[in-house]
Design a protein around this motif. Structure first.
Motif, PDB file in Angstrom:
ATOM      1  N   GLY A 127       0.782  -1.235   0.000  1.00 38.12           N
ATOM      2  CA  GLY A 127       0.000   0.000   0.000  1.00 38.12           C
ATOM      3  C   GLY A 127       0.812   1.282   0.000  1.00 38.12           C
ATOM      4  N   VAL A 128       2.113   1.176  -0.304  1.00 39.65           N
ATOM      5  CA  VAL A 128       2.964   2.369  -0.366  1.00 39.65           C
ATOM      6  C   VAL A 128       2.857   2.961  -1.776  1.00 39.65           C
ATOM      7  CG1 VAL A 128       5.349   3.200  -0.157  1.00 39.65           C
ATOM      8  CG2 VAL A 128       4.527   1.382   1.363  1.00 39.65           C
ATOM      9  N   PRO A 129       2.601   4.271  -1.902  1.00 42.35           N
ATOM     10  CA  PRO A 129       2.454   4.873  -3.235  1.00 42.35           C
ATOM     11  C   PRO A 129       3.780   4.863  -4.001  1.00 42.35           C
ATOM     12  CG  PRO A 129       2.484   6.595  -1.551  1.00 42.35           C
ATOM     13  CD  PRO A 129       2.442   5.278  -0.817  1.00 42.35           C
ATOM     14  N   CYS A 130       3.740   4.390  -5.252  1.00 42.77           N
ATOM     15  CA  CYS A 130       4.961   4.272  -6.059  1.00 42.77           C
ATOM     16  C   CYS A 130       4.889   5.148  -7.301  1.00 42.77           C
ATOM     17  CB  CYS A 130       5.144   2.812  -6.489  1.00 42.77           C
ATOM     18  SG  CYS A 130       5.424   1.690  -5.102  1.00 42.77           S
ATOM     19  N   VAL A 131       6.043   5.376  -7.933  1.00 45.57           N
ATOM     20  CA  VAL A 131       6.072   6.116  -9.194  1.00 45.57           C
ATOM     21  C   VAL A 131       5.397   5.256 -10.255  1.00 45.57           C
ATOM     22  CG1 VAL A 131       7.519   7.407 -10.812  1.00 45.57           C
ATOM     23  CG2 VAL A 131       8.375   6.942  -8.505  1.00 45.57           C
ATOM     24  N   PRO A 132       4.488   5.827 -11.057  1.00 46.06           N
ATOM     25  CA  PRO A 132       3.882   5.043 -12.131  1.00 46.06           C
ATOM     26  C   PRO A 132       4.954   4.517 -13.081  1.00 46.06           C
ATOM     27  CG  PRO A 132       2.862   7.237 -11.982  1.00 46.06           C
ATOM     28  CD  PRO A 132       4.028   7.230 -11.043  1.00 46.06           C
ATOM     29  N   GLY A 133       4.764   3.274 -13.563  1.00 47.88           N
ATOM     30  CA  GLY A 133       5.772   2.713 -14.469  1.00 47.88           C
ATOM     31  C   GLY A 133       5.493   1.264 -14.770  1.00 47.88           C
ATOM     32  N   SER A 143       8.702  -3.864 -25.952  1.00 48.14           N
ATOM     33  CA  SER A 143       7.844  -3.638 -24.772  1.00 48.14           C
ATOM     34  C   SER A 143       8.117  -2.268 -24.165  1.00 48.14           C
ATOM     35  CB  SER A 143       8.063  -4.700 -23.700  1.00 48.14           C
ATOM     36  OG  SER A 143       8.744  -5.807 -24.180  1.00 48.14           O
ATOM     37  N   ALA A 144       9.396  -1.868 -24.166  1.00 50.43           N
ATOM     38  CA  ALA A 144       9.769  -0.569 -23.595  1.00 50.43           C
ATOM     39  C   ALA A 144       9.065   0.557 -24.352  1.00 50.43           C
ATOM     40  CB  ALA A 144      11.279  -0.385 -23.641  1.00 50.43           C
ATOM     41  N   ARG A 145       9.135   0.489 -25.695  1.00 49.81           N
ATOM     42  CA  ARG A 145       8.513   1.535 -26.531  1.00 49.81           C
ATOM     43  C   ARG A 145       7.016   1.628 -26.261  1.00 49.81           C
ATOM     44  NH1 ARG A 145      11.059  -0.752 -31.372  1.00 49.81           N
ATOM     45  NH2 ARG A 145      13.094   0.206 -31.679  1.00 49.81           N
ATOM     46  N   ALA A 146       6.353   0.459 -26.257  1.00 48.29           N
ATOM     47  CA  ALA A 146       4.901   0.433 -26.053  1.00 48.29           C
ATOM     48  C   ALA A 146       4.541   0.985 -24.673  1.00 48.29           C
ATOM     49  CB  ALA A 146       4.384  -0.994 -26.202  1.00 48.29           C
ATOM     50  N   LEU A 147       5.273   0.536 -23.685  1.00 42.62           N
ATOM     51  CA  LEU A 147       5.012   0.959 -22.307  1.00 42.62           C
ATOM     52  C   LEU A 147       5.176   2.472 -22.146  1.00 42.62           C
ATOM     53  CD1 LEU A 147       4.656  -0.073 -19.284  1.00 42.62           C
ATOM     54  CD2 LEU A 147       7.128   0.228 -19.145  1.00 42.62           C
ATOM     55  N   CYS A 148       6.229   3.015 -22.739  1.00 47.59           N
ATOM     56  CA  CYS A 148       6.520   4.444 -22.574  1.00 47.59           C
ATOM     57  C   CYS A 148       5.457   5.310 -23.253  1.00 47.59           C
ATOM     58  CB  CYS A 148       7.914   4.784 -23.092  1.00 47.59           C
ATOM     59  SG  CYS A 148       9.195   4.010 -22.093  1.00 47.59           S
ATOM     60  N   GLU A 149       4.853   4.802 -24.329  1.00 42.87           N
ATOM     61  CA  GLU A 149       3.741   5.538 -24.952  1.00 42.87           C
ATOM     62  C   GLU A 149       2.600   5.656 -23.947  1.00 42.87           C
ATOM     63  OE1 GLU A 149       3.767   7.263 -27.712  1.00 42.87           O
ATOM     64  OE2 GLU A 149       5.821   6.577 -28.101  1.00 42.87           O
ATOM     65  N   ASP A 150       2.385   4.597 -23.187  1.00 42.17           N
ATOM     66  CA  ASP A 150       1.349   4.592 -22.144  1.00 42.17           C
ATOM     67  C   ASP A 150       1.684   5.525 -20.991  1.00 42.17           C
ATOM     68  OD1 ASP A 150      -0.121   2.756 -23.476  1.00 42.17           O
ATOM     69  OD2 ASP A 150      -0.046   1.187 -21.924  1.00 42.17           O
TER      70      ASP A 150
END
Ligand code: MV4
Length: 450
Positions: A127-133, A143-150
């Motif tokens: 339940g600790v808030p994390c940086v989105p990623g 996968s990196a390219r697709a993820l970073c678009e998101d």
């Protein structure tokens, strides 16, 4: 309680541990390299063992020598300080296999938090808030390219085996992701022998806020507020303060409870620090440090606790001597790290201290292993003193820092003291208006030519 403990470190942190142990009636064993025969920690401990030649790898990092030193002296427990073996899960396992006690968390907790992906997974689950990623590691460039678009640019690619700023690459736009991803991977492989990376939204102007936690290893834990450690250069902190100038009592209570509950849930033992980036009123977890940190004295000052004493108590199986209800903040504390370095490039300057005079008086603590005539060896960290000031509020702590810096004498080597005199002239420092980039920017525009 232990009768005798071994301090597997040097410098000011070794003294810090020896002092706490002595107050508890515990005998101390110092270990030292051949370069440190005349070091203060050797003089201050009850006994000492030479564990090897000067390089850290052959002495303060030599696990067999340190275990042997325990066996020779009959020390029952080992305090690792910070750095060196303090976050080495393999060392902790070996210590336990020799029926000795490691004064710190379990090997398992160190291992989980040492891998930044499992640390983040664990914290998110708790339940600790994390940086989105990314969810865990990112296996390939597609996968990196697709993820970073998101996620949306800018993003940051981080090595799971990294931490503390090692193995990170920022991609400002989609045009940068291929290079950032490939470079992060290959640098991680070369530096850590592990090329697994994860990706996060890159926060552009955060503060570095870290929460001090402490657990009894049996499901009880507390938090001791935050420290603002945003003033750093190349991931080396230079000035830390508590409480954070931008954190409200409500925010502290909320994030503090989240952190204390998280470490309680995993039966965490001893001191820990949960690091966050703080931007626009939100906390984002980045890493957890499973050791006592260099800057722990600012927390000790405002809470009136002895964190090393508490570490030793918990390691010996005693309950914590404080609970959340009786932990209250009193005033404001600031620490500056005084390094034997030449400005403006912060180049290490070991050498002989011809004259040393520590400041004193109300609200001043000087943690240092220096003495008149001491020769700083060239093999280790350049930190030579931590000056910690405490006052009823931030303004009085700043005034006290200025006063104490004025009393300090360190002759014979160049130090970072002039930096602190200069910083105390800066409106942003006086008002607390700084973020993780402030110091590097200020150094660029002010100290370039000394
Ligand atoms: C970040 C970041 C921005 N966004 N992560 C650097 C040290 C390591 N503990 C994490 N670091 C950062 N992670 C995201 N998603 C910026 C940094 C960072 C930093 C963090 C804390 C203190 C000083 C810093 C200096 C540069 C970059």
């Amino acid at each position: 309680m232990f009768e005798k403990i071994l301090v597997a470190n040097r410098g000011e942190i070794a003294l810090r541990v020896i002092r706490a142990a002595r107050e508890m009636g515990i005998q101390t064993v110092a270990v030292h390299s051949t370069a440190d025969s005349d070091a203060m920690h050797v003089r201050m401990a009850d006994e000492s063992v030479c564990i090897g030649p000067p390089p850290g790898i052959d002495s303060y990092l030599s696990i067999p020598s340190i275990i042997a030193a325990c066996e020779i002296t009959g020390a029952q427990a080992i305090h690792p300080g910070y750095g060196f073996l303090s976050e080495n899960a393999n060392f902790v396992q070996i210590v336990e296999d020799h029926d000795l006690t490691f004064i710190g968390p379990t090997a398992k907790h160190i291992q989980v938090m040492g891998d930044k992906i499992t640390a983040k997974d664990t914290m998110k689950e708790l339940g600790v808030p994390c940086v989105p990623g990314s969810e865990g590691g990112v296996p390939d460039l597609e996968s990196a390219r697709a993820l970073c678009e998101d996620i949306g640019y800018p993003v940051i690619v981080k090595a799971t085996a990294g931490g503390g700023g090692r193995g990170m690459k920022v991609a400002e736009t989609a045009a940068d992701i291929d290079t950032a991803f490939r470079t992060a991977r290959s640098e991680a492989k070369a530096a850590f022998g592990n090329d697994e990376v994860y990706i996060e939204k890159y926060l552009t102007t955060p503060r570095h806020i870290e929460i001090q936690v402490f657990g009894d290893g049996k499901g009880k834990a507390v938090h001791l507020g935050e420290r603002d450690c945003s003033l750093q250069r190349r991931h080396q902190k230079v000035f830390e303060e508590a409480p954070g100038p931008c954190i409200s009592a409500e925010e502290r209570a909320k994030i503090g409870k989240v952190c204390a509950d998280a470490v309680a849930k995993i039966d965490y033992a001893g001191a820990g620090t949960i690091e966050f980036l703080y931007e626009k009123g939100e906390f984002y977890f980045i890493e957890m440090n499973t050791r006592l940190q260099v800057e722990h004295p600012v927390t000790e000052a405002i809470f009136g606790v002895d964190l090393v004493r508490e570490q030793i108590r918990v390691a010996a199986g005693l309950p914590m001597s404080f609970s959340q209800e009786n932990l209250d903040i009193n005033g404001h504390a600031i620490e500056v790290r005084i390094n034997a370095e030449k400005l403006p490039e912060f180049a290490p300057r070991p050498g002989r201290i011809s004259q040393f005079h520590a400041p004193g008086g109300l609200g001043v603590r000087m943690d240092s292993a220096l003495y008149d005539g001491y020769s700083i060896p060239p093999y280790y960290d350049s930190l030579i003193a931590k000056l910690i000031v405490h006052g009823p509020d931030r303004a009085s702590a700043l005034a006290r820092l200025d006063r104490a810096l004025g009393e300090l004498i360190v002759d014979g080597v160049e130090t970072t003291v002039p930096l602190f005199h200069a910083l105390l002239q800066e409106e942003d420092i006086l008002s607390g208006d700084y973020n993780i980039h402030w110091l590097e920017h200020w150094l660029e525009t002010n100290l370039r030519d000394g």
